[in-house]
Design an enzyme around this catalytic site. Structure first.
Site, PDB file in Angstrom:
ATOM      1  CG  HIS A 136     -33.745-107.215  14.056  1.00 20.71           C
ATOM      2  ND1 HIS A 136     -32.696-106.594  14.707  1.00 20.71           N
ATOM      3  CD2 HIS A 136     -34.476-106.220  13.479  1.00 20.71           C
ATOM      4  CE1 HIS A 136     -32.793-105.279  14.543  1.00 20.71           C
ATOM      5  NE2 HIS A 136     -33.855-105.031  13.800  1.00 20.71           N
ATOM      6  CG  ASN A 168     -35.716-101.020   7.036  1.00 22.89           C
ATOM      7  OD1 ASN A 168     -34.819-101.719   6.589  1.00 22.89           O
ATOM      8  ND2 ASN A 168     -35.869-100.791   8.339  1.00 22.89           N
ATOM      9  CD  GLU A 187     -40.652-102.565  11.826  1.00 23.28           C
ATOM     10  OE1 GLU A 187     -41.594-102.424  12.632  1.00 23.28           O
ATOM     11  OE2 GLU A 187     -39.467-102.696  12.182  1.00 23.28           O
ATOM     12  CD  GLU A 229     -33.756-101.936  11.649  1.00 23.73           C
ATOM     13  OE1 GLU A 229     -34.164-102.536  12.670  1.00 23.73           O
ATOM     14  OE2 GLU A 229     -34.446-101.095  11.038  1.00 23.73           O
ATOM     15  CG  ASP A 265     -29.909-107.733  16.134  1.00 22.91           C
ATOM     16  OD1 ASP A 265     -30.735-108.521  15.648  1.00 22.91           O
ATOM     17  OD2 ASP A 265     -30.259-106.675  16.677  1.00 22.91           O
TER      18      ASP A 265
END
Length: 465
Positions: free
Chosen positions: A241, A205, A164, A269, A271
């Protein structure tokens, strides 16, 4: 992102048998073996040359029903929190691997590969890092990477080296590393990681980079520059996400353009959150979204795998950060497989057995029972019935009935109470899963015997209390 730990749920877990398989992405990994159960997501992914994994965190390792799923369904584990700087090096030069080791050891015991997360991130830093003088921080960062990546050498197949580092508009995030070291800190981090572990795949990432836009463009330019300069980088992680119904239309195109630069891509990651409570329409959309993401990865050869950010809604970080939202994962709070699970299952090549449903009670608006065979072998089978509340109010109890075919019998039922009268069987809720919210669902499982044939029943009825 940080994994948030939910409350422990009461579940009576069944022991399932699994099919043998191996993973050939980075390392060879043996999947759990058996003769009879349907394949897991991890095993299906292996057949596609991918992995399918889950993040996890230390507190959940004490929950036996949770770890039964974690250790059998997935062939990859990401350490959700305890490889981050605040846990590994809480004091300068003093390293503590005890918590992360527990997760790595769990993965090794279950023949799962491990993604390391994360070596350099602006968040979850111990306070002392921010106080390091500018002239010393590069050396501190290199030492941290050398120690952590060196310690896990041979145990971690991917490292999220830097996490990030960009803002939404594509500019550099003004982290302590950016401010005190400058633009070169990312390249230096990757060089240090390569020196510490030459065989681990090194990833950048980030989040909100799934589709093409200013942030993913900046990431693309970084990777392109690194490849041109010979700076070691092997992959990019798209956190994913996502929000219900908002999977970027350019997802596959974006994965492909990074692959075309000569790096691997991982969905790291995943979801997909919704406004709660769940209902059938939201579940259907979520299933479509999970299928879309899975298909986008499968369409690009260098998309090596998918990791959900934990697998059960009871352990999702979403509700604590986005009030009123949640239900973002592929298992519900009670470890029942959601429609999103079956969407991934089918996208990975799994075949669902025939199901049959009938709705009765509450003037035809009560519950629906869906029967499916999940595994079959000579003389035996395993099944699952999902009970869904179709009414606008919660129900306090349910009963499912069907008639077994000649030669069939039920030997064991979990998450329900069995009554049999000849070939007619009735399963009512257990004392902990009778209450089902409007639009919600629960399930029970069973093991049975058969002789001659093992058909699904012609009708399955569900009545509410």
């Amino acid at each position: 992102m940080s994994a948030r730990v939910g409350r422990t749920r009461r579940v009576l877990a069944a022991t399932a048998v699994a099919v043998a398989g191996t993973l050939a992405v980075g390392l060879a990994v043996a999947a759990p073996s058996s003769a009879a159960a349907e394949p897991t997501l991890g095993q299906l992914a292996v057949a596609k040359g991918r992995y399918f994994g889950s993040a996890t965190d230390n507190p959940t390792l004490d929950n036996a029903p949770y770890t039964a799923v974690l250790g059998s369904e997935f062939n990859q584990i990401t350490v959700g929190n305890t490889q981050k700087w605040q846990y590994i090096e809480p004091n300068r030069g003093r390293f503590d691997y005890s918590q992360a080791d527990k997760i790595v050891e769990f993965a090794q015991a279950h023949n799962q590969i491990v993604r390391g997360h994360t070596l350099v991130w602006h968040n979850q830093l111990p306070g002392w890092v921010n106080d390091v003088p500018a002239g010393e921080l590069l050396g501190v960062m290199r030492d941290h990477i050398a120690n952590v990546a060196g310690y896990y050498k041979g145990k971690v197949v991917h490292w999220d080296v830097v996490n990030e580092a960009f803002e939404e508009n594509g500019t550099r995030r003004q982290s302590v590393f950016q401010q005190k070291i400058g633009d070169g800190y990312i390249a230096e981090a990757f060089k240090a990681a390569r020196a510490a572990d030459p065989n681990a795949k090194l990833y950048y990432n980030d989040y909100n980079v799934e589709g093409i836009g200013p942030k993913s463009d900046a990431m693309y330019d970084l990777v392109k520059s690194f490849k041109q300069q010979g700076i070691p980088i092997d992959g990019v992680g798209l956190q994913a996400h996502l929000i219900l119904g908002q999977v970027p239309s350019t997802l596959q195109q974006n994965i492909q353009r990074f692959a075309d630069l000569g790096v691997d891509v991982a969905i790291t990651e995943l979801d997909i959150r919704m406004r709660t409570p769940r209902d059938a329409a939201k579940d259907a959309q979520q299933a479509t979204d999970y299928r879309t993401v899975t298909n986008a990865c499968l369409a690009v050869t260098r998309c090596v795998g998918i990791t959900v950010w934990d697998f059960s809604d009871g352990y999702s970080w979403i509700p604590s950060v986005f009030p009123g939202e949640g239900a973002a994962l592929i298992y519900d709070e009670n470890f029942n497989k959601k429609p999103s699970y079956w969407a991934v299952y089918e996208a990975l090549g799994g075949t669902k057995t025939t199901t049959t449903t009938t709705t009765t009670g509450n003037n035809g608006t009560g519950c629906t029972a869906t029967y499916r065979v999940t595994g079959q072998w000579n003389g035996g089978f395993q099944g699952e019935v999902t009970v869904r509340n179709n009414s606008s109010t919660a129900i306090s109890g349910w009963t499912v009935k069907w008639t077994l075919a000649t030669g069939q019998s039920l030997n064991q039922v979990w998450n329900g109470t069995l009554t049999a009268n000849g070939q007619d069987v009735s399963v009512r809720n257990a004392n902990y899963n009778g209450s089902v919210a409007a639009g919600g669902s629960t399930s029970f499982g069973f093991v049975g015997s058969w002789a001659g044939a093992n058909p699904v029943p012609a009708a399955v009825t569900c009545t509410t209390a």
